[in-house]
Design a protein around this motif. Structure first.
Motif, mmCIF file in Angstrom:
data_model
loop_
_atom_site.group_PDB
_atom_site.id
_atom_site.type_symbol
_atom_site.label_atom_id
_atom_site.label_comp_id
_atom_site.label_asym_id
_atom_site.label_seq_id
_atom_site.Cartn_x
_atom_site.Cartn_y
_atom_site.Cartn_z
ATOM 1 N N ILE A 130 0.841 -1.205 0.000
ATOM 2 C CA ILE A 130 0.000 0.000 0.000
ATOM 3 C C ILE A 130 0.878 1.257 0.000
ATOM 4 O O ILE A 130 0.580 2.243 -0.692
ATOM 5 C CB ILE A 130 -0.944 0.000 1.222
ATOM 6 N N GLN A 131 1.952 1.235 0.769
ATOM 7 C CA GLN A 131 2.852 2.388 0.808
ATOM 8 C C GLN A 131 3.417 2.691 -0.573
ATOM 9 O O GLN A 131 3.467 3.855 -1.002
ATOM 10 C CB GLN A 131 3.996 2.136 1.783
ATOM 11 N N ARG A 132 3.872 1.658 -1.271
ATOM 12 C CA ARG A 132 4.455 1.866 -2.609
ATOM 13 C C ARG A 132 3.425 2.455 -3.561
ATOM 14 O O ARG A 132 3.728 3.380 -4.333
ATOM 15 C CB ARG A 132 4.996 0.542 -3.159
ATOM 16 N N LEU A 133 2.203 1.934 -3.516
ATOM 17 C CA LEU A 133 1.156 2.444 -4.404
ATOM 18 C C LEU A 133 0.776 3.873 -4.049
ATOM 19 O O LEU A 133 0.450 4.681 -4.930
ATOM 20 C CB LEU A 133 -0.072 1.530 -4.332
ATOM 21 N N HIS A 134 0.837 4.193 -2.760
ATOM 22 C CA HIS A 134 0.465 5.540 -2.310
ATOM 23 C C HIS A 134 1.404 6.596 -2.895
ATOM 24 O O HIS A 134 0.990 7.730 -3.179
ATOM 25 C CB HIS A 134 0.493 5.598 -0.781
ATOM 26 N N ASN A 135 2.644 6.223 -3.121
ATOM 27 C CA ASN A 135 3.623 7.164 -3.674
ATOM 28 C C ASN A 135 3.319 7.524 -5.122
ATOM 29 O O ASN A 135 3.792 8.547 -5.619
ATOM 30 C CB ASN A 135 5.034 6.570 -3.576
ATOM 31 N N TYR A 136 2.527 6.668 -5.794
ATOM 32 C CA TYR A 136 2.226 6.909 -7.214
ATOM 33 C C TYR A 136 0.712 7.008 -7.461
ATOM 34 O O TYR A 136 0.239 6.775 -8.568
ATOM 35 C CB TYR A 136 2.800 5.767 -8.070
ATOM 36 N N ARG A 137 -0.022 7.368 -6.444
ATOM 37 C CA ARG A 137 -1.491 7.417 -6.571
ATOM 38 C C ARG A 137 -1.907 8.465 -7.610
ATOM 39 O O ARG A 137 -1.281 9.521 -7.720
ATOM 40 C CB ARG A 137 -2.145 7.706 -5.220
ATOM 41 N N ILE A 138 -2.980 8.152 -8.335
ATOM 42 C CA ILE A 138 -3.475 9.078 -9.367
ATOM 43 C C ILE A 138 -4.947 9.434 -9.169
ATOM 44 O O ILE A 138 -5.454 10.341 -9.815
ATOM 45 C CB ILE A 138 -3.271 8.489 -10.782
ATOM 46 N N ASN A 139 -5.649 8.716 -8.298
ATOM 47 C CA ASN A 139 -7.036 9.067 -7.978
ATOM 48 C C ASN A 139 -7.389 8.518 -6.602
ATOM 49 O O ASN A 139 -6.502 8.105 -5.847
ATOM 50 C CB ASN A 139 -8.009 8.573 -9.064
ATOM 51 N N ASP A 140 -8.650 8.506 -6.266
ATOM 52 C CA ASP A 140 -9.077 8.089 -4.926
ATOM 53 C C ASP A 140 -8.961 6.596 -4.690
ATOM 54 O O ASP A 140 -9.011 6.137 -3.539
ATOM 55 C CB ASP A 140 -10.526 8.514 -4.683
ATOM 56 N N TYR A 141 -8.837 5.820 -5.767
ATOM 57 C CA TYR A 141 -8.802 4.360 -5.640
ATOM 58 C C TYR A 141 -7.374 3.863 -5.471
ATOM 59 O O TYR A 141 -6.452 4.309 -6.172
ATOM 60 C CB TYR A 141 -9.436 3.706 -6.857
ATOM 61 N N VAL A 142 -7.196 2.903 -4.576
ATOM 62 C CA VAL A 142 -5.873 2.327 -4.337
ATOM 63 C C VAL A 142 -5.382 1.594 -5.574
ATOM 64 O O VAL A 142 -4.225 1.742 -5.983
ATOM 65 C CB VAL A 142 -5.927 1.371 -3.123
ATOM 66 N N PHE A 143 -6.266 0.824 -6.177
ATOM 67 C CA PHE A 143 -5.912 0.067 -7.371
ATOM 68 C C PHE A 143 -6.574 0.736 -8.574
ATOM 69 O O PHE A 143 -7.643 0.337 -9.049
ATOM 70 C CB PHE A 143 -6.333 -1.395 -7.216
ATOM 71 N N ALA A 144 -5.921 1.797 -9.037
ATOM 72 C CA ALA A 144 -6.487 2.636 -10.091
ATOM 73 C C ALA A 144 -6.507 1.911 -11.432
ATOM 74 O O ALA A 144 -5.585 1.162 -11.777
ATOM 75 C CB ALA A 144 -5.672 3.922 -10.205
ATOM 76 N N GLY A 145 -7.569 2.166 -12.172
ATOM 77 C CA GLY A 145 -7.690 1.586 -13.501
ATOM 78 C C GLY A 145 -7.183 2.543 -14.561
ATOM 79 O O GLY A 145 -6.672 3.633 -14.271
ATOM 80 N N GLN A 146 -7.328 2.148 -15.825
ATOM 81 C CA GLN A 146 -6.851 2.976 -16.929
ATOM 82 C C GLN A 146 -7.804 4.131 -17.221
ATOM 83 O O GLN A 146 -7.388 5.160 -17.752
ATOM 84 C CB GLN A 146 -6.668 2.112 -18.183
ATOM 85 N N LYS A 147 -9.084 3.963 -16.867
ATOM 86 C CA LYS A 147 -10.039 5.040 -17.081
ATOM 87 C C LYS A 147 -9.921 6.073 -15.966
ATOM 88 O O LYS A 147 -9.681 5.730 -14.813
ATOM 89 C CB LYS A 147 -11.467 4.488 -17.129
#
Length: 400
Positions: free
Chosen positions: A287-304
């Protein structure tokens, strides 16, 4: 005397006459002109049911002419001949169509569903699969109509067919409760359709094909070699023993990074209750690694834009790994089997970790504050098992 004459004793002239005495004047066949003491006139139909006389008004004269009264009486006699009660049939509203009743029921019960997709599923099954029933009046639907819907999918799509049958049954039950139907429900299974359709084969526990837990360490090892977001989502799902919808819809606001707890809101939980999940070291770092590259409100962001991963993302990943025979949900079964076979943790702790509802005081006790610590120890043990490098546990899979 000819039948036509015995049924038509009155004449228009006589009915109009002001000289008719108060009382009932028979036209034959159960039709009477009732004259009150004040001279007002109205029509009555009289018949006998189970030895008791029944009466039903057909309307006032002259609003209802002699000809109209005779036509109404003819209809009543036909109902009596069929064993029906003219009063009941008169009071019964014109039966709505199955489509109207289905739409009304869905609107009435949609508050029962925690997820909008469940409402959509109901609408789909009762619109697509039950399409042939929609224009039919609910009081005209019989067993043959239901069988024509179910037979084409009963063997090829057993789960879908079972849901369709159950939903048709509920629509028709609701119609009966409102007085639009009478008699047995033609979609009822026990004691009815079970005698006309083959019994469904029993499915394995949970209806989901599960990878054996002995193969999990090797699978996790291979999974971690992929950089795909779907791989991270699946790894997190396995580490937390969570459901697909809970993981894919996870938002950053649900994570307490200080206490290392993920809180899934009630509206996303199958049991409709908030569920706190302790994060193991691996899950927390993911989760920490993903948080550094977050692009929206969802943890597991999609392409849309502003959307999470697709609901099929993890399933498609499994297929690319040539493991399509297993379902994503089956990993929860692997966790449960491991907890039961390889650990001494109480059953209630394992069930609580899966957010299963046992329904007794013991289960509720394990949901209190101290249960989180106990569940954390269980999930830590699961993480340690998944990180095992014992040769006997490692199974090679095709890389993604």
């Amino acid at each position: 005397m000819p039948l036509a004459r015995s049924l038509q004793k009155l004449t228009d002239v006589l009915v109009k006459s002001s000289k008719l005495k108060p009382g009932r004047h028979s036209d034959g066949g159960g039709l009477y002109l009732n004259v009150s003491d004040t001279g007002s006139k109205s029509w009555l139909f009289m018949w006998t049911k189970e030895g008791r006389r029944r009466e039903m008004g057909l309307g006032p004269y002259p609003d209802v002419s002699l000809a109209k009264a005779r036509a109404k009486a003819t209809g009543c006699r036909e109902l009596v001949a069929e064993g029906k009660d003219p009063i009941v049939e008169r009071d019964r509203e014109s039966a709505p169509t199955f489509g109207e009743e289905a739409d009304t029921l869905i609107e009435a019960i949609k508050s029962e569903f925690r997820n909008p997709k469940h409402v959509a599923q109901w609408k789909m099954t009762l619109t697509v699969y039950a399409k042939a029933l929609r224009p039919k009046a609910v009081d005209e639907i019989g067993t043959d109509d239901v069988l024509r819907i179910l037979k084409p999918i009963w063997v090829t799509k057993p789960e879908t067919a079972s849901r369709v049958r159950g939903r048709i049954e509920r629509v028709l039950d609701a119609s009966k409760a409102k007085g639009h139907r009478s008699g047995e429900n033609p979609a009822r299974w026990r004691g009815h359709l079970d005698a006309l359709l083959p019994k469904r084969k029993k499915l394995t526990r949970g209806h989901h094909a599960a990878m054996g837990y002995d193969g999990m360490p090797g699978f996790i090892s291979e999974l971690r070699e992929s950089d795909a977001m779907s791989a991270r989502a699946l790894e997190f799902l396995i580490l937390t023993a969570s459901r697909s919808g809970e993981v894919l819809q996870a938002k950053w606001s649900e994570f307490d990074m200080t206490s290392r707890v993920w809180t899934v809101p009630a509206d996303r939980m199958k049991a409709g209750r908030e569920h706190r999940i302790p994060l193991t070291e691996s899950a927390f770092r993911l989760i920490q690694r993903l948080h550094n590259y977050r692009i929206n409100d969802y943890v597991f962001a999609g392409q849309k834009k502003d959307r999470p991963l697709s609901g099929l993302a993890m399933t498609m990943l499994m297929r690319r790994m040539k493991l399509g025979v297993y379902t994503v949900h089956g990993f929860r079964s692997a966790f449960r089997d491991w907890a039961g076979d390889r650990t001494s943790f109480p059953r209630e702790i394992a069930e609580a970790a899966l957010a299963h509802t046992i329904g007794d005081e013991t289960e509720r006790a394990y949901r209190r504050g101290d249960a989180l610590a106990k569940r954390r120890r269980l999930m830590d043990a699961w993480e340690k098992f998944l990180g095992s490098t014992l040769a006997s546990n490692v199974v090679k899979f095709q890389k993604v």
